[in-house]
Design a protein around this motif. Structure first.
Motif, PDB file in Angstrom:
ATOM      1  N   MET A   1       0.906  -1.226  -0.042  1.00  0.00           N
ATOM      2  CA  MET A   1       0.014   0.091  -0.054  1.00  0.00           C
ATOM      3  C   MET A   1       0.816   1.275  -0.039  1.00  0.00           C
ATOM      4  SD  MET A   1      -2.805   1.045   2.827  1.00  0.00           S
ATOM      5  CE  MET A   1      -3.697   2.861   2.716  1.00  0.00           C
ATOM      6  N   VAL A   2       1.414   1.718   1.162  1.00  0.00           N
ATOM      7  CA  VAL A   2       2.209   2.786   1.231  1.00  0.00           C
ATOM      8  C   VAL A   2       3.813   2.484   1.077  1.00  0.00           C
ATOM      9  CG1 VAL A   2       2.950   4.413   2.768  1.00  0.00           C
ATOM     10  CG2 VAL A   2       0.548   4.140   2.603  1.00  0.00           C
ATOM     11  N   THR A   3       4.235   1.578   1.588  1.00  0.00           N
ATOM     12  CA  THR A   3       5.630   1.080   1.742  1.00  0.00           C
ATOM     13  C   THR A   3       6.339   0.887   0.405  1.00  0.00           C
ATOM     14  OG1 THR A   3       5.171  -1.022   2.184  1.00  0.00           O
ATOM     15  CG2 THR A   3       5.856   0.574   4.095  1.00  0.00           C
ATOM     16  N   ASP A   4       5.321   0.642  -0.506  1.00  0.00           N
ATOM     17  CA  ASP A   4       5.900   0.420  -1.958  1.00  0.00           C
ATOM     18  C   ASP A   4       5.716   1.422  -2.901  1.00  0.00           C
ATOM     19  OD1 ASP A   4       3.075  -0.051  -2.027  1.00  0.00           O
ATOM     20  OD2 ASP A   4       2.848  -2.120  -3.258  1.00  0.00           O
ATOM     21  N   THR A   5       5.401   2.656  -2.325  1.00  0.00           N
ATOM     22  CA  THR A   5       5.024   3.787  -3.224  1.00  0.00           C
ATOM     23  C   THR A   5       6.338   4.610  -3.475  1.00  0.00           C
ATOM     24  OG1 THR A   5       4.472   5.413  -1.398  1.00  0.00           O
ATOM     25  CG2 THR A   5       2.709   3.939  -2.703  1.00  0.00           C
ATOM     26  N   GLU A   6       6.323   5.292  -4.523  1.00  0.00           N
ATOM     27  CA  GLU A   6       7.472   6.260  -4.746  1.00  0.00           C
ATOM     28  C   GLU A   6       7.490   7.594  -3.632  1.00  0.00           C
ATOM     29  OE1 GLU A   6       8.803   9.285  -8.066  1.00  0.00           O
ATOM     30  OE2 GLU A   6       8.117   7.178  -8.926  1.00  0.00           O
ATOM     31  N   GLY A   7       6.377   7.661  -3.123  1.00  0.00           N
ATOM     32  CA  GLY A   7       6.191   8.968  -2.146  1.00  0.00           C
ATOM     33  C   GLY A   7       7.104   8.285  -0.694  1.00  0.00           C
ATOM     34  N   TYR A   8       6.814   6.908  -0.412  1.00  0.00           N
ATOM     35  CA  TYR A   8       7.551   6.323   0.708  1.00  0.00           C
ATOM     36  C   TYR A   8       8.862   6.516   0.618  1.00  0.00           C
ATOM     37  CZ  TYR A   8       8.910   3.276   4.441  1.00  0.00           C
ATOM     38  OH  TYR A   8       9.237   2.783   5.781  1.00  0.00           O
ATOM     39  N   ILE A   9       9.525   6.264  -0.626  1.00  0.00           N
ATOM     40  CA  ILE A   9      10.917   6.038  -1.004  1.00  0.00           C
ATOM     41  C   ILE A   9      11.639   7.694  -0.849  1.00  0.00           C
ATOM     42  CG2 ILE A   9      12.761   5.686  -2.980  1.00  0.00           C
ATOM     43  CD1 ILE A   9      10.778   3.561  -3.927  1.00  0.00           C
ATOM     44  N   HIS A  10      10.720   8.463  -1.156  1.00  0.00           N
ATOM     45  CA  HIS A  10      11.258   9.815  -0.917  1.00  0.00           C
ATOM     46  C   HIS A  10      11.166  10.380   0.451  1.00  0.00           C
ATOM     47  CE1 HIS A  10      11.589  10.969  -5.023  1.00  0.00           C
ATOM     48  NE2 HIS A  10      10.225  10.498  -5.388  1.00  0.00           N
ATOM     49  N   ILE A  11      10.280   9.768   1.263  1.00  0.00           N
ATOM     50  CA  ILE A  11      10.181  10.066   2.766  1.00  0.00           C
ATOM     51  C   ILE A  11      11.352   9.335   3.404  1.00  0.00           C
ATOM     52  CG2 ILE A  11       8.997   9.886   4.681  1.00  0.00           C
ATOM     53  CD1 ILE A  11       6.320  10.392   3.130  1.00  0.00           C
ATOM     54  N   VAL A  12      11.771   8.247   3.189  1.00  0.00           N
ATOM     55  CA  VAL A  12      12.786   7.612   3.701  1.00  0.00           C
ATOM     56  C   VAL A  12      14.114   8.376   3.478  1.00  0.00           C
ATOM     57  CG1 VAL A  12      14.270   5.475   3.676  1.00  0.00           C
ATOM     58  CG2 VAL A  12      11.527   5.376   4.016  1.00  0.00           C
ATOM     59  N   GLU A  13      13.993   8.671   2.053  1.00  0.00           N
ATOM     60  CA  GLU A  13      15.330   9.486   1.778  1.00  0.00           C
ATOM     61  C   GLU A  13      15.523  10.946   2.465  1.00  0.00           C
ATOM     62  OE1 GLU A  13      14.805  10.192  -2.671  1.00  0.00           O
ATOM     63  OE2 GLU A  13      15.391   8.055  -2.853  1.00  0.00           O
ATOM     64  N   TYR A  14      14.436  11.414   2.729  1.00  0.00           N
ATOM     65  CA  TYR A  14      14.483  12.737   3.364  1.00  0.00           C
ATOM     66  C   TYR A  14      14.802  12.370   4.852  1.00  0.00           C
ATOM     67  CZ  TYR A  14      12.276  16.622   6.039  1.00  0.00           C
ATOM     68  OH  TYR A  14      12.100  17.773   6.889  1.00  0.00           O
ATOM     69  N   LEU A  15      14.593  11.213   5.263  1.00  0.00           N
ATOM     70  CA  LEU A  15      15.245  10.837   6.690  1.00  0.00           C
ATOM     71  C   LEU A  15      16.542  10.567   6.476  1.00  0.00           C
ATOM     72  CD1 LEU A  15      14.823   9.822   9.485  1.00  0.00           C
ATOM     73  CD2 LEU A  15      14.342   7.613   8.761  1.00  0.00           C
ATOM     74  N   THR A  16      17.000   9.988   5.335  1.00  0.00           N
ATOM     75  CA  THR A  16      18.408   9.456   5.429  1.00  0.00           C
ATOM     76  C   THR A  16      19.299  10.923   5.260  1.00  0.00           C
ATOM     77  OG1 THR A  16      18.229   9.133   3.134  1.00  0.00           O
ATOM     78  CG2 THR A  16      18.071   7.220   4.704  1.00  0.00           C
ATOM     79  N   GLU A  17      18.506  11.993   4.580  1.00  0.00           N
ATOM     80  CA  GLU A  17      19.377  13.203   4.490  1.00  0.00           C
ATOM     81  C   GLU A  17      19.297  13.961   5.609  1.00  0.00           C
ATOM     82  OE1 GLU A  17      17.073  15.269   1.725  1.00  0.00           O
ATOM     83  OE2 GLU A  17      17.502  13.971   0.029  1.00  0.00           O
ATOM     84  N   HIS A  18      18.772  13.791   6.792  1.00  0.00           N
ATOM     85  CA  HIS A  18      18.456  14.170   8.025  1.00  0.00           C
ATOM     86  C   HIS A  18      18.971  13.209   9.151  1.00  0.00           C
ATOM     87  CE1 HIS A  18      16.157  16.958   5.625  1.00  0.00           C
ATOM     88  NE2 HIS A  18      16.538  17.695   6.587  1.00  0.00           N
ATOM     89  N   LEU A  19      19.745  12.211   8.825  1.00  0.00           N
ATOM     90  CA  LEU A  19      20.395  11.377   9.812  1.00  0.00           C
ATOM     91  C   LEU A  19      21.557  11.952  10.898  1.00  0.00           C
ATOM     92  CD1 LEU A  19      20.927   7.920   8.126  1.00  0.00           C
ATOM     93  CD2 LEU A  19      19.481   8.357   9.697  1.00  0.00           C
ATOM     94  N   SER A  20      21.951  12.984  10.269  1.00  0.00           N
ATOM     95  CA  SER A  20      23.002  13.609  11.405  1.00  0.00           C
ATOM     96  C   SER A  20      22.155  14.185  12.644  1.00  0.00           C
ATOM     97  CB  SER A  20      23.809  14.676  10.656  1.00  0.00           C
ATOM     98  OG  SER A  20      22.859  15.716  10.172  1.00  0.00           O
ATOM     99  N   LEU A  21      21.154  14.451  12.372  1.00  0.00           N
ATOM    100  CA  LEU A  21      20.349  14.984  13.672  1.00  0.00           C
ATOM    101  C   LEU A  21      20.227  13.958  14.617  1.00  0.00           C
ATOM    102  CD1 LEU A  21      18.245  17.145  14.638  1.00  0.00           C
ATOM    103  CD2 LEU A  21      16.391  15.862  13.498  1.00  0.00           C
TER     104      LEU A  21
END
Length: 117
Positions: A1-21
């Motif tokens: 449903m959600v975890t297999d969408t492109e939107g979810y991939i972008h949200i996870v990428e957003y998280l990885t971009e902020h891992l330093s936090l």
């Protein structure tokens, strides 16, 4: 449903971009909550809102949503494995709230696309 969408991939990428936090931030010794506890709390609140806003969802559809949240929590545990048990800092808490809202928005879109259209 959600975890297999492109939107979810972008949200996870957003998280990885902020891992330093999460990696370079001192924990808040005044907080009793861990990073994982705040993640679970925020995601739970957002998913309850999704379900309450969509009362016409069936029991099975709600179960699908809950399984998706479980998968997302698992992904977050994997990504943040080194810090999930640390005390959460105010800036981490704010980021988790924002992240949870992004997840909610993705569920809003997918619920309407898959279940209510």
């Amino acid at each position: 449903m959600v975890t297999d969408t492109e939107g979810y991939i972008h949200i996870v990428e957003y998280l990885t971009e902020h891992l330093s936090l999460f990696e370079n931030s001192p924990s808040d010794h005044h907080s009793s909550d861990t990073v994982m506890a705040v993640i679970e709390q925020e995601l739970s609140e957002q998913i309850m809102i999704v379900c309450n806003q969509n009362e016409e969802l069936s029991f099975n559809q709600r179960n699908i949503i809950i399984r998706e949240i479980d998968a997302i929590v698992y992904d977050l545990q994997e990504i943040l494995s080194g810090v999930v048990n640390n005390k959460v800092s105010p800036s981490q808490k704010e980021f988790i709230k924002e992240f949870s809202l992004l997840i909610k928005n993705l569920f809003d879109i997918e619920v309407h696309a898959q279940f209510l259209s």
